[in-house]
Structure formats: C-alpha cells, structure tokens
Scaffold this motif. Structure first.
Motif, mmCIF file in Angstrom:
data_model
loop_
_atom_site.group_PDB
_atom_site.id
_atom_site.type_symbol
_atom_site.label_atom_id
_atom_site.label_comp_id
_atom_site.label_asym_id
_atom_site.label_seq_id
_atom_site.Cartn_x
_atom_site.Cartn_y
_atom_site.Cartn_z
ATOM 1 N N ALA A 182 5.373 -14.527 -1.509
ATOM 2 C CA ALA A 182 4.337 -14.282 -2.261
ATOM 3 C C ALA A 182 2.824 -14.124 -1.561
ATOM 4 O O ALA A 182 2.728 -14.633 -0.400
ATOM 5 N N GLY A 183 2.053 -13.200 -1.622
ATOM 6 C CA GLY A 183 0.867 -12.953 -1.117
ATOM 7 C C GLY A 183 1.035 -12.121 0.164
ATOM 8 O O GLY A 183 0.109 -11.772 0.728
ATOM 9 N N THR A 184 2.202 -11.529 0.314
ATOM 10 C CA THR A 184 2.461 -10.825 1.506
ATOM 11 C C THR A 184 1.869 -9.387 1.229
ATOM 12 O O THR A 184 1.982 -8.965 0.170
ATOM 13 N N VAL A 185 1.168 -8.613 2.047
ATOM 14 C CA VAL A 185 0.560 -7.567 2.254
ATOM 15 C C VAL A 185 1.129 -6.473 3.213
ATOM 16 O O VAL A 185 1.250 -6.916 4.277
ATOM 17 N N ILE A 186 1.712 -5.419 2.635
ATOM 18 C CA ILE A 186 2.591 -4.603 3.623
ATOM 19 C C ILE A 186 1.736 -3.153 3.480
ATOM 20 O O ILE A 186 1.437 -2.499 2.531
ATOM 21 N N PHE A 187 1.325 -2.585 4.703
ATOM 22 C CA PHE A 187 0.269 -1.378 5.009
ATOM 23 C C PHE A 187 1.417 -0.036 4.966
ATOM 24 O O PHE A 187 2.595 -0.264 5.124
ATOM 25 N N PRO A 188 0.733 1.166 4.821
ATOM 26 C CA PRO A 188 1.346 2.347 4.872
ATOM 27 C C PRO A 188 2.360 2.466 5.959
ATOM 28 O O PRO A 188 2.247 2.433 7.055
ATOM 29 N N PHE A 189 3.467 3.276 5.527
ATOM 30 C CA PHE A 189 4.739 3.659 6.426
ATOM 31 C C PHE A 189 5.497 2.677 6.995
ATOM 32 O O PHE A 189 6.183 3.115 7.963
ATOM 33 N N ALA A 190 5.410 1.452 6.593
ATOM 34 C CA ALA A 190 6.268 0.614 7.180
ATOM 35 C C ALA A 190 7.668 0.599 6.470
ATOM 36 O O ALA A 190 7.856 1.218 5.151
ATOM 37 N N SER A 191 8.741 0.406 7.321
ATOM 38 C CA SER A 191 10.078 0.545 6.752
ATOM 39 C C SER A 191 10.789 -0.860 6.895
ATOM 40 O O SER A 191 10.912 -1.501 8.048
ATOM 41 N N ILE A 192 11.061 -1.376 5.701
ATOM 42 C CA ILE A 192 11.367 -2.825 5.728
ATOM 43 C C ILE A 192 12.695 -3.269 5.131
ATOM 44 O O ILE A 192 13.127 -2.240 4.065
ATOM 45 N N HIS A 214 0.795 -1.307 -0.021
ATOM 46 C CA HIS A 214 -0.108 -0.077 0.002
ATOM 47 C C HIS A 214 0.746 1.309 -0.152
ATOM 48 O O HIS A 214 2.103 1.090 -0.083
ATOM 49 N N SER A 215 0.228 2.366 0.133
ATOM 50 C CA SER A 215 1.199 3.793 -0.156
ATOM 51 C C SER A 215 2.171 3.769 1.119
ATOM 52 O O SER A 215 2.114 3.486 2.164
ATOM 53 N N HIS A 216 3.247 4.700 0.627
ATOM 54 C CA HIS A 216 4.332 4.964 1.335
ATOM 55 C C HIS A 216 5.093 3.847 2.295
ATOM 56 O O HIS A 216 5.519 4.083 3.484
ATOM 57 N N VAL A 217 5.172 2.788 1.508
ATOM 58 C CA VAL A 217 5.976 1.703 2.064
ATOM 59 C C VAL A 217 7.201 1.873 1.359
ATOM 60 O O VAL A 217 7.694 1.913 0.345
ATOM 61 N N ALA A 218 8.443 1.831 2.476
ATOM 62 C CA ALA A 218 9.904 1.683 2.048
ATOM 63 C C ALA A 218 10.592 0.302 2.195
ATOM 64 O O ALA A 218 10.604 0.002 3.260
ATOM 65 N N VAL A 219 11.011 -0.117 1.112
ATOM 66 C CA VAL A 219 11.719 -1.535 1.375
ATOM 67 C C VAL A 219 13.242 -1.253 0.853
ATOM 68 O O VAL A 219 13.315 -0.870 -0.461
ATOM 69 N N ALA A 220 14.153 -1.692 1.251
ATOM 70 C CA ALA A 220 15.544 -1.352 1.206
ATOM 71 C C ALA A 220 16.372 -2.569 1.269
ATOM 72 O O ALA A 220 15.696 -3.708 1.744
#
Length: 267
Positions: free
Chosen positions: A59-69, A46-52
């Motif tokens: 597969a099938g994982t869902v990440i919501f706004p403003f998570a830092s991964i 979803h919006s504003h997710v940062a993955v670095a």
C-alpha cells in the motif's frame, strides 16, 4: 473483483486478466501489469511502468516512469520457474529502477521492506532481502542474494557483490565497490571499499544514546585490532560490553554465519 471500482486506470494502460488492483490505485498512461501482479490499496504507477511476474506491491508505494519491476531475473541459471517479488508499503521507486524476483537456488523470493527510496536507475537483483528505510542513490546496484538491513544508505554508483550483507545503519560511499560484509553502523568508501569508521551521523540521527555511541567507538577499535581472529575478538568485546545494545548488535553480526569475509579498515 480483481480491479477495484475505486481504482483509476488510464485508457492506454494494459491490465491483464487476473491482475489485482486495490482501492485508490492510480495506473498512468502506457503502464503494463501482468496477470499475476497484485497492487494493494493506493499504489500509484506513473506512466510507462511495467510490472510482471508474481509480484506483490504494498500500500502507498509510488513507482515512476520506465521502472521495470518483477521481470525474469538476470541469472543464467533461471529456467522459468515460478518465483516472486514482494515489495512492502510506502516505497518510492524512481525512474528506470529494476527489481528482479528470486530464483529457485536462492529461495525463490526477493523481498523489499517499507518506506524505502530507490533513486533513478538503481537495481535490486534476484533473491535480495532489503529492509526498511533504506536509501539507494542514483545507479546504486545490488547483485543477487544480498541482504540490506534497515536504515542503510548507498551512495550513487555504489555496487554490492552477490551474497554480501550490509548491517543496519551502514553508510556506503558513492562509487564504492563492496565485496565483503559491512558491520552495522559501519561507514565504507573506496573503489574496493574499506571500513572508514562508524556512521556517527546516522547514529545521532537515530537518537542513539551518547554513552552507547562512545562504547561502540571503543569496541570498534577492539574488534578490528589485536590478537586472535576477528570472531574471537568480537566475542571478547561482547563480554566486556554486555550492557551496550549497539555493541551487541555488531558482535552478533560478526559472529553469525556468512559466505563472505568482512570489509576491514585500511592498512
């Protein structure tokens, strides 16, 4: 092709060259994916997710706004070495969750299993190993090098000390500070957590046999009371309950190598 043609990416999202985005992925507004990120099929950000970092998401994982991964671990010894974060399938990672990769001193990899729920503002620190079907309620946190086995539930604002192991099916009460290992199926609570008993509700939900639960309740008292060390008592209990797999799992956990002590019943 690193970005599959069936992936749907919002025009405001930034997907750096080298990132791998699988079929059916949906990347929402203002998300940022680093060049070594890999998303398997049908991952939703979803919006504003940062993955670095070197991060793989199943597969099938869902990440919501403003998570830092996958950003650099919160460890002063980290010196920029190449480390990884591996997240399994069908996880639900809610708002403001943070997950760190490993460190050289801890093996270099943080691992998360499948079908977990990480509620708002939970934290999985460097070099943790989290099993499957784990629930971390709002603001629960794991320090570095923790091991969380399958089917563990952590209540809101619970905090787990580094290197602590949480055995399969354990229940950690909200606002608990856990500074020592928790046996499988244990139920702990308190500002400095103590072992309040067994997670009988979890055992029943898991459809454990009634006779095995009864045997485990008997073994619980035998392990934590009596003469000798905790490990000695556990070995004797293991011999007396050789046919009960629940007891054997607890015994193996207690006698296995650990750098921490054990969470014990209150005096």
């Amino acid at each position: 092709m690193p970005v599959h043609p069936e992936a749907v990416i919002h025009p405001t999202a930034i997907v750096e060259d080298g990132a791998v985005v699988g079929p059916g992925c949906r990347i929402g507004p203002y998300c940022v994916l680093g060049p070594e990120v890999e998303l398997a099929r049908e991952v939703t950000l979803h919006s504003h997710v940062a993955v670095a970092g070197v991060t793989r998401i199943g597969a099938g994982t869902v990440i919501f706004p403003f998570a830092s991964i996958g950003h650099a671990p919160q460890d002063l010894k980290y010196a920029g070495e190449r480390v990884e974060l591996v997240i399994g399938e069908r996880n639900r990672i809610r708002e403001h969750v943070t997950m760190s990769p490993g460190t050289a001193g801890g093996g270099g990899v943080t691992r998360v299993g499948d079908d977990n729920l990480f509620m708002m503002s939970t934290h999985v620190a460097h070099d943790c190993v989290v099993g499957s079907r784990v629930v971390m309620a709002n603001n629960a946190t794991l320090a570095g090098h923790c091991v969380v086995e399958d089917n563990v539930i952590l209540g809101g604002l619970a905090a787990v000390h580094q290197f602590v192991r949480l055995g399969r099916g354990a229940m950690i009460g909200g606002l608990s500070g856990v500074v020592a290992d928790v046996i499988p199926f244990g139920s702990v609570m308190g500002e400095r957590a103590f072992l309040a008993g067994l997670n009988l509700v979890g055992l029943k939900r898991a459809k454990a046999e009634r006779a095995q639960i009864h045997g485990l309740r008997n073994a619980f008292g035998e392990i934590f009371e009596g003469d000798g060390t905790l490990q000695d008592r556990a070995r004797r209990v293991g011999e007396r309950h050789a046919e009960n797999p629940l007891v054997q799992e607890v015994v193996r956990f207690v006698i296995s190598e650990t750098s921490r002590s054990f969470t014990l019943p209150a005096d």
